[in-house]
Design a protein around this motif. Structure first.
Motif, PDB file in Angstrom:
ATOM      1  N   UNK A 189       0.831  -1.204   0.000  1.00 30.99           N
ATOM      2  CA  UNK A 189       0.000   0.000   0.000  1.00 30.99           C
ATOM      3  C   UNK A 189       0.864   1.252   0.000  1.00 30.99           C
ATOM      4  N   UNK A 190       1.961   1.235   0.766  1.00 30.77           N
ATOM      5  CA  UNK A 190       2.871   2.384   0.807  1.00 30.77           C
ATOM      6  C   UNK A 190       3.563   2.590  -0.533  1.00 30.77           C
ATOM      7  N   UNK A 191       3.944   1.493  -1.175  1.00 31.32           N
ATOM      8  CA  UNK A 191       4.635   1.586  -2.470  1.00 31.32           C
ATOM      9  C   UNK A 191       3.755   2.289  -3.494  1.00 31.32           C
ATOM     10  N   UNK A 192       2.482   1.925  -3.558  1.00 33.22           N
ATOM     11  CA  UNK A 192       1.592   2.537  -4.541  1.00 33.22           C
ATOM     12  C   UNK A 192       1.229   3.970  -4.166  1.00 33.22           C
ATOM     13  N   UNK A 193       0.878   4.199  -2.898  1.00 36.31           N
ATOM     14  CA  UNK A 193       0.454   5.541  -2.474  1.00 36.31           C
ATOM     15  C   UNK A 193       1.605   6.544  -2.528  1.00 36.31           C
ATOM     16  N   UNK A 194       2.729   6.152  -1.958  1.00 39.93           N
ATOM     17  CA  UNK A 194       3.856   7.083  -1.844  1.00 39.93           C
ATOM     18  C   UNK A 194       4.694   7.128  -3.113  1.00 39.93           C
ATOM     19  N   UNK A 195       4.699   6.028  -3.874  1.00 43.16           N
ATOM     20  CA  UNK A 195       5.432   6.025  -5.132  1.00 43.16           C
ATOM     21  C   UNK A 195       4.881   7.054  -6.099  1.00 43.16           C
ATOM     22  N   UNK A 196       3.556   7.137  -6.204  1.00 44.09           N
ATOM     23  CA  UNK A 196       2.950   8.129  -7.097  1.00 44.09           C
ATOM     24  C   UNK A 196       3.232   9.546  -6.600  1.00 44.09           C
ATOM     25  N   UNK A 197       3.248   9.746  -5.277  1.00 48.49           N
ATOM     26  CA  UNK A 197       3.554  11.066  -4.717  1.00 48.49           C
ATOM     27  C   UNK A 197       4.989  11.481  -5.054  1.00 48.49           C
ATOM     28  N   UNK A 198       5.928  10.547  -5.010  1.00 42.93           N
ATOM     29  CA  UNK A 198       7.328  10.838  -5.348  1.00 42.93           C
ATOM     30  C   UNK A 198       7.450  11.233  -6.821  1.00 42.93           C
ATOM     31  N   UNK A 199       6.707  10.571  -7.688  1.00 46.15           N
ATOM     32  CA  UNK A 199       6.749  10.924  -9.113  1.00 46.15           C
ATOM     33  C   UNK A 199       6.235  12.348  -9.342  1.00 46.15           C
ATOM     34  N   UNK A 200       5.186  12.723  -8.612  1.00 48.67           N
ATOM     35  CA  UNK A 200       4.651  14.084  -8.733  1.00 48.67           C
ATOM     36  C   UNK A 200       5.683  15.112  -8.282  1.00 48.67           C
ATOM     37  N   UNK A 201       6.418  14.796  -7.201  1.00 48.88           N
ATOM     38  CA  UNK A 201       7.437  15.720  -6.675  1.00 48.88           C
ATOM     39  C   UNK A 201       8.653  15.820  -7.594  1.00 48.88           C
ATOM     40  N   UNK A 202       8.960  14.742  -8.301  1.00 50.15           N
ATOM     41  CA  UNK A 202      10.208  14.667  -9.067  1.00 50.15           C
ATOM     42  C   UNK A 202      10.063  15.168 -10.491  1.00 50.15           C
ATOM     43  N   UNK A 203       8.930  14.864 -11.118  1.00 52.39           N
ATOM     44  CA  UNK A 203       8.759  15.169 -12.543  1.00 52.39           C
ATOM     45  C   UNK A 203       7.698  16.229 -12.761  1.00 52.39           C
ATOM     46  N   UNK A 204       7.785  16.895 -13.902  1.00 48.82           N
ATOM     47  CA  UNK A 204       6.781  17.890 -14.270  1.00 48.82           C
ATOM     48  C   UNK A 204       6.585  17.863 -15.787  1.00 48.82           C
TER      49      UNK A 204
END
Length: 500
Positions: free
Chosen positions: A117-132
């Motif tokens: 659950x953490x991998x899916x929830x937080x993984x998508x959040x990291x992508x939002x923070x890293x890429x634009x």
């Protein structure tokens, strides 16, 4: 300057690789573990209820903690939360590999669900923070494709590992992959600190987890103790009571995990119900059908995994097709209704074919139709559901969408396992036990498909008929639930006032 650009690209590539490897492992585990149930049952001599929790424990914690990790990431940071989740998954995989009894394996699978659950929830959040911009679009396209690859090839990969090694090696491969992920997390930057940390809806999280656990336990125990047993009824009653309390708490909370007022939007309600139909048609087959193939059709785990490609491959291909059709002017509503029809027809054909001597060709046709229903809807539902609510409600709308999707998956899989167990139990009650077999253990082995290798001749034919009849009754219940839900969805889709 050029060196900095190269370093930034290298860092972004490592971050993307880190997230995608983890995202591939989680659905691989979901779709692939069930294929090992016969081997697990034979090795650990598990009873029926405890064997079901190998699947149910993961689904329960994955469903319960997906929303929780979103709040935890806001409080503690997405990087820390992602590392915590990946570490839990790594540890859970090692425990699963080393488990010497079914209870340790059940606990390890529950722990893996929390980490997943953490991998899916937080993984998508990291992508939002890293890429634009275009990079973010590409990153999320890869995120979705990788998850689809995990679902598609999970049964096949697990079947192959089971054929050349053993069920424990499935989990050690997961552990190795997560170890690589943890090494790559060094490239993930920490999120910028917020001036004010948002509050965590701890009460809502706990109530949701407890309610779902009680309901799933009631479903599991109902198959073994009877649906009118006092303990079974008490579990259902307590689960329903706590679920009602959860709804009341969320309605009054300042920062609720789920905003139930959104259910007043009928079109939004129709969208979030489509994943519920998918849970009862697609997810149940994805989880349990490999066992049926091994037990009734006498396929090897690898052969079973290859047949399951008929169910999973459309999920990899059709979301892109659906997206292109919508951009060319085809109504999304028409495609979504078509997906519901495919779900129902696929399951109906599987039930009808199962009444006779079902062939592999008939199985593949049925699975392709159900998989096509999932593929058509998977790429459309989330975007449409989140587009019909006010922009400031998108986050909470996503929360309730995930609650319906993941909660229904957990419940549907538990219902399937319990219905199969109930049907087999009642049929075997009138049959003499094979020589040297104990009652409860033999029933558990029949449910898992493990007993078929120990019998032959008339006994094998009797068991196959019992298993087939239980499967037919289970499919009928799933069909009835899916048909009622589909009719409700079509009715709600007619009200588009909120969409306009």
């Amino acid at each position: 300057m050029e060196t900095q650009v190269v370093e930034a690209k290298s860092s972004h590539s490592m971050i993307l690789a880190c997230i995608l490897i983890a995202v591939f492992v989680v659905p691989t585990s979901i779709s692939g573990t069930a294929i090992a149930l016969p081997a697990i049952s034979a090795d650990l001599h598990s009873q029926t209820a405890s064997l079901q929790w190998v699947v149910n424990a993961f689904n329960l914690t994955f469903a319960s903690f997906t929303l929780a990790w979103g709040g935890l990431a806001d409080v503690f940071g997405s990087k820390r939360s992602f590392i915590a989740g990946a570490s839990l998954y790594f540890l859970a995989s090692l425990l699963s590999w080393h488990a010497d009894n079914i209870y340790v394996l059940d606990a390890a699978r529950a722990l893996a669900g929390i980490g997943g659950a953490a991998i899916f929830s937080c993984g998508s959040a990291i992508l939002i923070q890293t890429f634009s911009g275009a990079q973010r679009t590409r990153a999320f396209a890869l995120f979705g494709t990788t998850a689809g690859l995990g679902i598609t090839f999970g049964p096949t990969i697990s079947g192959w590992l089971l054929s050349i090694a053993g069920w424990r090696d499935i989990f050690i491969v997961h552990a190795i992959a997560l170890f690589v992920v943890l090494l790559l997390t060094s490239a993930v930057p920490a999120a910028a600190k917020r001036a004010e940390k948002p509050s965590l809806d701890a009460v809502g999280i706990v109530l949701f987890i407890v309610a779902l656990f009680l309901l799933m336990t009631g479903i599991t125990q109902g198959a073994e103790r009877g649906w009118t047993d006092n303990l079974t009824l008490s579990l259902f009653g307590a689960g329903a009571l706590i679920l009602a309390l959860f709804v009341l708490v969320e309605k009054k909370a300042a920062h609720p995990m789920v905003n139930f007022s959104l259910l007043g939007n009928h079109y939004f309600l129709s969208m979030i119900m489509i994943p519920v139909v998918a849970s009862f048609c697609f997810v149940t087959l994805l989880t349990w059908f490999p066992t049926w193939l091994i037990a009734v059709k006498s396929l090897s785990p690898l052969e079973s995994g290859l047949v399951m490609l008929a169910l999973t491959t459309p999920v990899l291909v059709l979301p892109l097709v659906a997206g292109k059709l919508v951009t060319r002017g085809v109504s999304a509503d028409v495609l979504l209704i078509a997906s519901l029809v495919l779900f129902i027809v696929g399951l109906l054909l599987l039930w009808a074919f199962n009444a006779g001597d079902i062939s592999l060709g008939e199985i593949i046709i049925s699975l392709l139709l159900v998989g096509a229903g999932m593929g058509l809807s998977a790429g459309l539902v989330d975007g449409i559901a989140l587009s019909v609510v006010d922009h400031h409600e998108v986050g909470r709308a996503a929360g309730i969408l995930n609650t319906f999707r993941l909660g229904s998956e957990a419940i549907a899989v538990a219902i399937y396992g319990s219905l199969m167990t109930t049907g087999i139990f009642h049929a075997l009650a009138s049959q003499p036990m094979p020589e040297g077999e104990s009652g409860k253990q033999f029933i558990a082995d029949v449910v898992s498909g493990n007993a078929f290798a120990r019998v032959s001749g008339q006994e094998s034919s009797i068991l196959e008929n019992i298993y087939t009849q239980a499967f037919s009754h289970t499919l009928l219940v799933l069909l009835a639930i899916s048909l009622v839900a589909s009719l409700f969805i079509v009715l709600m889709m007619r009200n588009k006032a909120a969409k306009a």
